[in-house]
Design a protein around this motif. Structure first.
Motif: not given
Length: 473
Positions: A300-310
């Motif tokens: 979950e965090y990995w997906l959310a982190m990448n979303l925030a980065g994009d």
């Protein structure tokens, strides 16, 4: 004359009853040399950006209390590795002791594979700013940081330097018209931007992330406070760059620095608390709590982190597109890199999770931007792929004066004189961001000669930052 404020003053600017209020009053009592208005503006900034004050001798206790209020301590169940593990250090003469101590603790985590400290490093919360940490199958939310995906973006235009100098009033008008700064600030109605990132499926991974979508939409294309900026400058290529296809010469360029706004900060806080509930470490390492990459929470965090980065990247794209259109420019080249992020990378033949908290990716031939200050040059660089540094470099010059010291020791007159000397126009910013508060970028660059090659030099000429809330004397 001593500046007096009371608890009611602090409650009025958003503080709450309890330990934090007491720490704020103690910090205020120790700062007699600034006006009441400056003091309240400073305490507001500490509340909004406590990570920026962890290396400040007057505000460290208050900043720590604010962060710990959001991240409550947990019981110890996971032991640290007792043996001392070495890590690479670049520019050791410029790095404060606190950053080294934090890095040493990070090296004791059972999931740690390797570490490195960049020459702009200073004390942070958990992993130091300027710290690089490679882990095995684990992600550390505070190894990434609060401003997930904070990044630099540079656009080089087909406009000669002379055109900027001849039309500064136009460039200032457009810079003010198309940028917005500060905590909580965003756009509404017809002024809101649109971008495909807002339709990403990752917003549906959990109800928590879904609830952040409206905030992300309103803040798209805006910038935060602290050291975030958008600036016009002149970039010089001393020779033709074959990769970017740019001839030798001086060009107008736009440089921006900001991150994922409220979206990233909220994700960081939520998953740090979750990590602390799951991964119980000794007190000295509690802020390095990690999530197993194979777990539901880790994914979950990995997906959310990448979303925030994009999303952070999209914010820069909106800003650069608006200003490019406003001045009628053509983009010759665009370079972007982020820090405050984690990547899956190969290191010595093994897949690891590389956390770069305030560090620039510098793999072989990877482009990056390393800024100095509002009057010092920044550098467009190309990575050398140094594995000892875990393919990283600094993300800036780093501070040499804490924020309160800068406010106390630097006057508006001093700051204006330095800006005038360098021919820089400043819009916004407080004394805590004065050029004199930063290390010598040339020394920092010399300390990482083995990490990057300089491609071009960027000289800031017109800088916009968040207003600090105070007025000039």
């Amino acid at each position: 004359m001593k500046t007096e404020i009371n608890g009611d003053d602090l409650l009025a600017i958003g503080y709450t009853e309890g330990r934090v209020l007491g720490e704020a009053l103690k910090a205020a009592a120790a700062l007699p040399d600034i006006t009441r208005e400056e003091l309240l503006a400073l305490l507001t900034k500490v509340k909004q950006y406590p990570e920026n004050f962890l290396d400040d001798e007057h505000m460290e206790s208050l900043a720590t209390a604010l962060i710990e209020e959001l991240n409550k301590p947990v019981d110890t169940t996971i032991a640290l590795i007792e043996e001392k593990r070495e890590y690479a250090v670049y520019g050791a003469d410029y790095i404060e002791e606190g950053a080294g101590k934090q890095m040493a603790i990070a090296m004791q985590l059972p999931v740690t594979v390797a570490g490195a400290l960049m020459p702009d490093a200073h004390q942070g919360y958990g992993l130091p700013i300027g710290g690089v940490l490679a882990t095995r199958n684990a992600i550390i939310p505070y190894g990434v940081g609060v401003d997930i995906g904070c990044r630099m973006a540079l656009s080089v235009f087909d406009i000669p330097a002379e055109h900027f100098y001849e039309n500064e009033a136009i460039y200032k008008r457009e810079l003010i018209a198309h940028t917005k700064f500060g905590a909580g600030h965003g756009f509404h109605g017809r002024y809101k931007a649109d971008h495909a990132v807002l339709d990403r499926s990752e917003f549906n991974i959990t109800p928590f992330v879904k609830n952040l979508q409206d905030k992300a939409a309103s803040q798209l294309g805006s910038s935060g406070g602290g050291n975030h900026f958008v600036e016009w400058g002149i970039i010089e290529f001393e020779q033709r760059d074959e990769v970017l296809n740019i001839e030798k010469g001086k060009y107008l360029a736009l440089l921006s620095h900001s991150g994922s706004r409220g979206l990233g900060a909220t994700i960081a806080g939520y998953y740090t608390r979750l990590a602390k509930d799951i991964c119980r470490l000794p007190k000295e390492a509690a802020n390095l709590a990690y999530l197993d990459m194979a777990s539901e929470a880790g994914q979950e965090y990995w997906l959310a982190m990448n979303l925030a980065g994009d999303y952070a990247s999209a914010c820069h794209e909106v800003i650069h597109n608006k200003l490019t259109a406003a001045v009628g420019a053509r983009v010759l080249a665009k370079v972007e890199n982020h820090h405050n992020f984690a990547w899956k990378e190969q290191w010595h033949g093994e897949e690891v999770i590389v956390h770069r908290k305030g560090a620039t990716p510098a793999g072989k031939d990877v482009m990056g931007i390393i800024p100095g200050s509002m009057t010092a040059p920044g550098f467009l660089v190309r990575g050398k792929g140094n594995e000892d540094a875990i393919n990283s470099a600094s993300h800036g010059a780093g501070r040499q004066l804490s924020r309160t010291k800068a406010i106390q020791q630097i006057s508006q007159q001093d700051m204006k004189a330095v800006l005038k000397e360098h021919g820089v126009t400043l819009i916004g910013a407080g004394l805590d961001e004065a050029p004199m508060a930063y290390k010598d970028i040339h020394k920092v660059m010399a300390a990482q000669h083995d990490l990057v090659d300089v491609v071009a030099r960027f000289e800031p000429k017109m800088v916009r930052m968040a207003d600090d809330g105070s007025k000039e004397d």
